[in-house]
Motif scaffolding. Structure first.
Motif, mmCIF file in Angstrom:
data_model
loop_
_atom_site.group_PDB
_atom_site.id
_atom_site.type_symbol
_atom_site.label_atom_id
_atom_site.label_comp_id
_atom_site.label_asym_id
_atom_site.label_seq_id
_atom_site.Cartn_x
_atom_site.Cartn_y
_atom_site.Cartn_z
ATOM 1 N N VAL A 1 0.824 -1.207 0.000
ATOM 2 C CA VAL A 1 0.000 0.000 0.000
ATOM 3 C C VAL A 1 0.858 1.257 0.000
ATOM 4 N N ASN A 2 0.254 2.313 -0.494
ATOM 5 C CA ASN A 2 0.865 3.632 -0.523
ATOM 6 C C ASN A 2 0.180 4.485 0.528
ATOM 7 N N HIS A 3 0.936 4.894 1.545
ATOM 8 C CA HIS A 3 0.351 5.691 2.622
ATOM 9 C C HIS A 3 0.190 7.162 2.239
ATOM 10 N N GLY A 4 0.556 7.496 1.017
ATOM 11 C CA GLY A 4 0.298 8.852 0.557
ATOM 12 C C GLY A 4 1.422 9.483 -0.235
ATOM 13 N N ARG A 5 2.668 9.209 0.181
ATOM 14 C CA ARG A 5 3.798 9.849 -0.493
ATOM 15 C C ARG A 5 4.867 8.846 -0.899
ATOM 16 N N ALA A 6 4.478 7.621 -1.114
ATOM 17 C CA ALA A 6 5.445 6.596 -1.515
ATOM 18 C C ALA A 6 6.039 6.933 -2.876
ATOM 19 N N THR A 7 7.319 6.650 -3.023
ATOM 20 C CA THR A 7 7.992 6.882 -4.295
ATOM 21 C C THR A 7 8.113 5.570 -5.062
ATOM 22 N N ALA A 8 8.421 5.698 -6.344
ATOM 23 C CA ALA A 8 8.602 4.516 -7.176
ATOM 24 C C ALA A 8 9.756 3.668 -6.661
ATOM 25 N N SER A 9 10.839 4.303 -6.242
ATOM 26 C CA SER A 9 11.999 3.545 -5.760
ATOM 27 C C SER A 9 11.679 2.809 -4.468
ATOM 28 N N GLU A 10 10.849 3.391 -3.614
ATOM 29 C CA GLU A 10 10.451 2.712 -2.373
ATOM 30 C C GLU A 10 9.644 1.455 -2.691
ATOM 31 N N PHE A 11 8.734 1.569 -3.653
ATOM 32 C CA PHE A 11 7.940 0.386 -4.015
ATOM 33 C C PHE A 11 8.795 -0.687 -4.659
ATOM 34 N N ALA A 12 9.724 -0.271 -5.509
ATOM 35 C CA ALA A 12 10.600 -1.246 -6.160
ATOM 36 C C ALA A 12 11.431 -1.993 -5.124
ATOM 37 N N GLU A 13 11.945 -1.278 -4.146
ATOM 38 C CA GLU A 13 12.758 -1.907 -3.102
ATOM 39 C C GLU A 13 11.916 -2.819 -2.225
ATOM 40 N N LEU A 14 10.700 -2.399 -1.891
ATOM 41 C CA LEU A 14 9.831 -3.229 -1.054
ATOM 42 C C LEU A 14 9.460 -4.520 -1.770
ATOM 43 N N MET A 15 9.122 -4.433 -3.035
ATOM 44 C CA MET A 15 8.801 -5.640 -3.802
ATOM 45 C C MET A 15 9.981 -6.604 -3.835
ATOM 46 N N GLU A 16 11.174 -6.070 -4.026
ATOM 47 C CA GLU A 16 12.358 -6.919 -4.098
ATOM 48 C C GLU A 16 12.645 -7.572 -2.756
ATOM 49 N N GLN A 17 12.472 -6.843 -1.659
ATOM 50 C CA GLN A 17 12.711 -7.422 -0.335
ATOM 51 C C GLN A 17 11.709 -8.533 -0.030
ATOM 52 N N VAL A 18 10.447 -8.329 -0.397
ATOM 53 C CA VAL A 18 9.430 -9.358 -0.180
ATOM 54 C C VAL A 18 9.767 -10.607 -0.986
ATOM 55 N N ARG A 19 10.094 -10.424 -2.237
ATOM 56 C CA ARG A 19 10.412 -11.561 -3.104
ATOM 57 C C ARG A 19 11.630 -12.328 -2.592
ATOM 58 N N ALA A 20 12.664 -11.599 -2.188
ATOM 59 C CA ALA A 20 13.892 -12.241 -1.706
ATOM 60 C C ALA A 20 13.648 -13.007 -0.406
ATOM 61 N N LYS A 21 12.850 -12.436 0.489
ATOM 62 C CA LYS A 21 12.605 -13.082 1.783
ATOM 63 C C LYS A 21 11.763 -14.347 1.610
ATOM 64 N N VAL A 22 10.746 -14.299 0.750
ATOM 65 C CA VAL A 22 9.922 -15.483 0.507
ATOM 66 C C VAL A 22 10.769 -16.586 -0.132
ATOM 67 N N LEU A 23 11.665 -16.217 -1.023
ATOM 68 C CA LEU A 23 12.559 -17.210 -1.630
ATOM 69 C C LEU A 23 13.474 -17.826 -0.583
ATOM 70 N N GLU A 24 13.974 -17.000 0.328
ATOM 71 C CA GLU A 24 14.862 -17.491 1.391
ATOM 72 C C GLU A 24 14.131 -18.411 2.358
ATOM 73 N N VAL A 25 12.924 -18.031 2.756
ATOM 74 C CA VAL A 25 12.190 -18.780 3.791
ATOM 75 C C VAL A 25 11.507 -20.019 3.211
ATOM 76 N N HIS A 26 10.888 -19.871 2.049
ATOM 77 C CA HIS A 26 10.057 -20.946 1.501
ATOM 78 C C HIS A 26 10.645 -21.622 0.265
ATOM 79 N N GLY A 27 11.676 -21.038 -0.310
ATOM 80 C CA GLY A 27 12.223 -21.599 -1.542
ATOM 81 C C GLY A 27 11.319 -21.386 -2.737
ATOM 82 N N VAL A 28 10.431 -20.384 -2.664
ATOM 83 C CA VAL A 28 9.481 -20.082 -3.745
ATOM 84 C C VAL A 28 9.809 -18.698 -4.294
ATOM 85 N N ASP A 29 10.020 -18.630 -5.600
ATOM 86 C CA ASP A 29 10.303 -17.353 -6.247
ATOM 87 C C ASP A 29 8.994 -16.775 -6.773
ATOM 88 N N LEU A 30 8.482 -15.765 -6.104
ATOM 89 C CA LEU A 30 7.206 -15.169 -6.471
ATOM 90 C C LEU A 30 7.317 -14.410 -7.787
#
Length: 295
Positions: free
Chosen positions: A257-286
Motif C-alpha cells: 500500500v501507498n500511505h500517501g507519499r510513496a515513491t517509485a523507488s520505495e515500491f521497487a525496493e519493497l517488492m524486491e525485499q518481499v520476493r527475496a525473503k519469501v525465496l529465502e524462507v520458503h524456496g518459492v520465487d514469487l
C-alpha cells in the motif's frame, strides 16, 4: 522520443505530461509524457496503425489498477475513452473495454443476469480484466467470455470467440500490441435479489480482508501452483514491513500500500525485499501479478 510523432497520430485526442499518480490506483510513478485517449474504435485504429507504420513503441493503459510505474514514460500510451455503454442481447452483455469492471458486474446484477458476481470487487477497466483474465472465488473471465473485439499490432480489427490456449491463469495472448476493444459475456438468468446478495457478500469479504481504504495495485504477486502468495508472505513475517510510505499491508500480505507519499523507488525496493525473503524462507520465487513499467 527520438523523432516527432506523425501528424495523423496527433489528430487522436491526447494530453501531455500527465502524472501517473492520477492514472493508477497505486498512485506512484513519474509522468506519462504522451497520453492518447481515443473516443472511437476508428481513432484507436488510427493510433495503432500510425505506430506500426512508424515503428514506434507504445503501451496500453487500462484502469491503472494492476500497474506499478517506476518512472517517467516517454513512449506513447494508449488509454481508451470509448462511450461507456452496455448492450444486452438475450442473456449476453456487451461493453467497451474502457467500461468500469465493477460497474459492469453491477449492471449484470441489476439486469438479473448471473455469472459476473466474481468480478464485483475487482477494480479497473473491462479491457484490463480481459487482458489478464482476471478472476476471483474460483471463477475467471474466460469462463463467461463469449466473444471479443481487438486490434492486431498492425491495426486490423478482429472479432472472434475465445479459443484454447488464448487465456490461462492471470494471462491472455492480448499483449504485444493487441488492444482489446470490447467483450461480450455469456450469462445465465437469475434472481436479482440473490445475485445482489452474492455481490454484496463478495464485496464485504474484500472489504474485511483487503486494505481498500489505502491506495494499492491489487495483489502484487501471482499465487504459485497450489499455494497462496499472501500466506507465504505472512509466514515469512513480512506484514507491516515498510520502506518510506510503501508498506506490506498488515491486512493482506499480498497487497503493498501507498500511505500517501510513496515513491517509485520505495515500491521497487519493497517488492524486491518481499520476493527475496519469501525465496529465502520458503524456496518459492514469487512472480509479479502486476504489470511493471520502468520507463
Amino acid at each position: 522520443m527520438l523523432h516527432p510523432l506523425p501528424d495523423d497520430m496527433l489528430q487522436v485526442p491526447h494530453r501531455r505530461d500527465v502524472p501517473f499518480s492520477k492514472l493508477t490506483t497505486l498512485g506512484v510513478g513519474g509522468l506519462c509524457q504522451w497520453l492518447f485517449e481515443p473516443t472511437t474504435e476508428l481513432e484507436a485504429q488510427a493510433f495503432v496503425r500510425a505506430c506500426a507504420r512508424e515503428g514506434l513503441p507504445w503501451r496500453v493503459l487500462g484502469g491503472g489498477s494492476n500497474l506499478v510505474v517506476l518512472g517517467d514514460v516517454s513512449t506513447p500510451v494508449l488509454r481508451l475513452a470509448l462511450p461507456k455503454e452496455v448492450r444486452r442481447e438475450g442473456l449476453c452483455l456487451t461493453a467497451p473495454a474502457s467500461h468500469g469492471h465493477i460497474a459492469l458486474a453491477e449492471a449484470a446484477a441489476v439486469a438479473g443476469l448471473s455469472g459476473l458476481e466474481f468480478a464485483s470487487g475487482i477494480p479497473g477497466s473491462l479491457g484490463g480484466a480481459i487482458r489478464m483474465n482476471a478472476g476471483a472465488y474460483g471463477r475467471e473471465w474466460v469462463d463467461v467470455l463469449k466473444r471479443y473485439r481487438f486490434l492486431t499490432p498492425e491495426g486490423d480489427l478482429v472479432e472472434k470467440v475465445p479459443e484454447p490456449g488464448e487465456f490461462r491463469y492471470r494471462w491472455s495472448f492480448l499483449t504485444g500490441g493487441r488492444v482489446i476493444l470490447s467483450a461480450t459475456a455469456q450469462l445465465v438468468e437469475g434472481d436479482p435479489a440473490t445475485i445482489r446478495a452474492q455481490v454484496a457478500e463478495y464485496r464485504e469479504k474484500r472489504g474485511t480482508s483487503q486494505p481498500l481504504s489505502k491506495r494499492n495495485a491489487g495483489c502484487i504477486f501471482k499465487n504459485p501452483p497450489g499455494l497462496s502468495a499472501g500466506r507465504l508472505i505472512d509466514k515469512a513475517h513480512l506484514k507491516g514491513l515498510r520502506i518510506g510510505d510503501a508498506e506490506v499491508s498488515p491486512e493482506h500480505g499480498n497487497f503493498l500500500v501507498n500511505h500517501g507519499r510513496a515513491t517509485a523507488s520505495e515500491f521497487a525496493e519493497l517488492m524486491e525485499q518481499v520476493r527475496a525473503k519469501v525465496l529465502e524462507v520458503h524456496g518459492v520465487d514469487l512472480e509479479p501479478e502486476v504489470e511493471i513499467w520502468r520507463e
